[in-house]
Design an enzyme around this catalytic site. Structure first.
Site, PDB file in Angstrom:
ATOM      1  CE  LYS A  12      -3.749  -2.714   1.859  1.00  0.00           C
ATOM      2  NZ  LYS A  12      -4.985  -2.824   2.632  1.00  0.00           N
ATOM      3  CG  HIS A 102      -6.945  -2.887  -2.832  1.00  0.00           C
ATOM      4  ND1 HIS A 102      -7.525  -2.188  -1.804  1.00  0.00           N
ATOM      5  CD2 HIS A 102      -6.293  -3.935  -2.265  1.00  0.00           C
ATOM      6  CE1 HIS A 102      -7.237  -2.788  -0.657  1.00  0.00           C
ATOM      7  NE2 HIS A 102      -6.488  -3.847  -0.913  1.00  0.00           N
ATOM      8  CD  GLU A 174      -7.790  -7.748  -0.555  1.00  0.00           C
ATOM      9  OE1 GLU A 174      -6.744  -8.161  -0.074  1.00  0.00           O
ATOM     10  OE2 GLU A 174      -8.012  -6.538  -0.757  1.00  0.00           O
ATOM     11  CB  SER A 220      -7.033  -9.524   9.101  1.00  0.00           C
ATOM     12  OG  SER A 220      -7.488  -8.185   9.201  1.00  0.00           O
ATOM     13  N   GLY A 241      -1.789  -7.311   3.304  1.00  0.00           N
ATOM     14  CA  GLY A 241      -1.454  -5.907   3.518  1.00  0.00           C
ATOM     15  C   GLY A 241      -0.479  -5.753   4.672  1.00  0.00           C
TER      16      GLY A 241
HETATM   17  O1  LIG Z   1      -4.322  -5.877  -0.220  1.00  0.00           O
HETATM   18  C1  LIG Z   1      -4.374  -6.342   0.913  1.00  0.00           C
HETATM   19  C2  LIG Z   1      -5.572  -6.287   1.696  1.00  0.00           C
HETATM   20  O2  LIG Z   1      -6.214  -5.071   1.589  1.00  0.00           O
HETATM   21  C3  LIG Z   1      -5.482  -6.847   3.074  1.00  0.00           C
HETATM   22  O3  LIG Z   1      -4.908  -5.947   3.962  1.00  0.00           O
HETATM   23  P1  LIG Z   1      -4.587  -6.438   5.469  1.00  0.00           P
HETATM   24  O4  LIG Z   1      -3.813  -7.717   5.320  1.00  0.00           O
HETATM   25  O5  LIG Z   1      -3.814  -5.344   6.087  1.00  0.00           O
HETATM   26  O6  LIG Z   1      -5.921  -6.693   6.116  1.00  0.00           O
END
Ligand SMILES: O=C[C@H](O)COP(=O)(O)O
Length: 259
Positions: A12, A102, A174, A220, A241
């Site tokens: 990100k 996304h 997701e 998560s 993420g």
């Molecule tokens: O691109 C990844 C997802 O948005 C998951 O993010 P996260 O693992 O921080 O929940």
């Protein structure tokens, strides 16, 4: 048909190009220490645009077994689109994967299924692999409409793609309510939708295409829950993420088969 698991780290808007060097090196050495076998899983780093060149240089220079990914791309080829980055620019840098659609792009930048479909087509035309994101928000989940809602996104984002193109791409399921919240979908919740996505691909195309497309779960994912999630028959990887910013965590996720 056996689908090779694919673990993609989505950094990100974190990690500048100087910090990227340390993160990639730590990840590499952790994986070497733990005897990761790159034949058993693909590890992809989806980094900010400004980090692509640095990470590519590290991958090539040290012959690291990481795929290189971007987090977004323009649906236009070139021209007066201030601030945008084209597929040609990415492929020239050696980018192999591009995340499209996304939920953060959908929510904050108004990306629709039509835009995401246009981006996926451009990514494929440039010889790269799209990671197409789908998934419902909490209100849809609470209303019990998550499967149909997500399948609608699948139909919209795959529109006019050929069976051959779909067979080679990645779909990331997701659920928005599980992103960055620590609230992970149960393995059964994730399987319910990922299984429905695969059946939908079979209905839209054919069985071989459905058997070949790789479907990730994202939301998560951590070292502590990845093995259970990966034990589900229709989950072929994770889009990660927060945990992808921690070398130990992401290394464990990449080596989920040893946990
Ligand atoms: O691109 C990844 C997802 O948005 C998951 O993010 P996260 O693992 O921080 O929940």
């Amino acid at each position: 048909m056996t689908r090779k698991p694919i673990m993609a780290g989505n950094w990100k808007m974190n990690v500048d190009h100087i910090e990227a060097t340390g993160l990639v090196e730590k990840l590499h050495y952790t994986l070497v220490d733990k005897e990761w076998d790159p034949k058993k899983s693909d590890a992809v780093l989806c980094v900010p645009f400004t980090d692509l060149r640095t990470v590519k240089t590290l991958i090539d220079g040290d012959r690291l077994h990481f795929g290189l990914g971007a987090q977004n791309v323009s649906q236009h080829d070139n021209g007066a689109y201030t601030g945008e980055i084209s597929t040609a620019m990415l492929s020239k840098l050696g980018v192999q994967y591009v995340i499209v659609g996304h939920s953060e792009r959908r929510e904050y930048y108004g990306e629709t299924d039509e835009i995401i479909n246009a981006k996926a087509k451009k990514v494929l035309a440039a010889g790269m692999t799209p990671i197409i994101c789908v998934g419902e928000g909490l209100d849809i989940r609470k209303a019990g409409e998550h499967v149909e809602y997500t399948l609608n996104q699948v139909r919209g984002t795959l529109a006019d793609l050929s069976a051959e193109q779909v067979a080679g791409l990645v779909i990331a399921y997701e659920p928005v309510w599980a992103i960055g919240t620590g609230e992970v979908a149960t393995p059964d919740d994730a399987q319910e939708v990922c299984g429905a996505i695969r059946r939908e691909v079979a209905a839209l195309y054919d069985e071989p295409t459905a058997e070949s497309v790789r479907i990730q779960y994202g939301g998560s994912v951590k070292s502590g829950n990845v093995a259970q999630i990966m034990s589900q028959p229709d989950i072929d990887g994770a889009l990660v993420g927060g945990a992808s910013l921690q070398p130990d965590e992401f290394a464990a996720i990449v080596r989920f088969y040893q946990l």
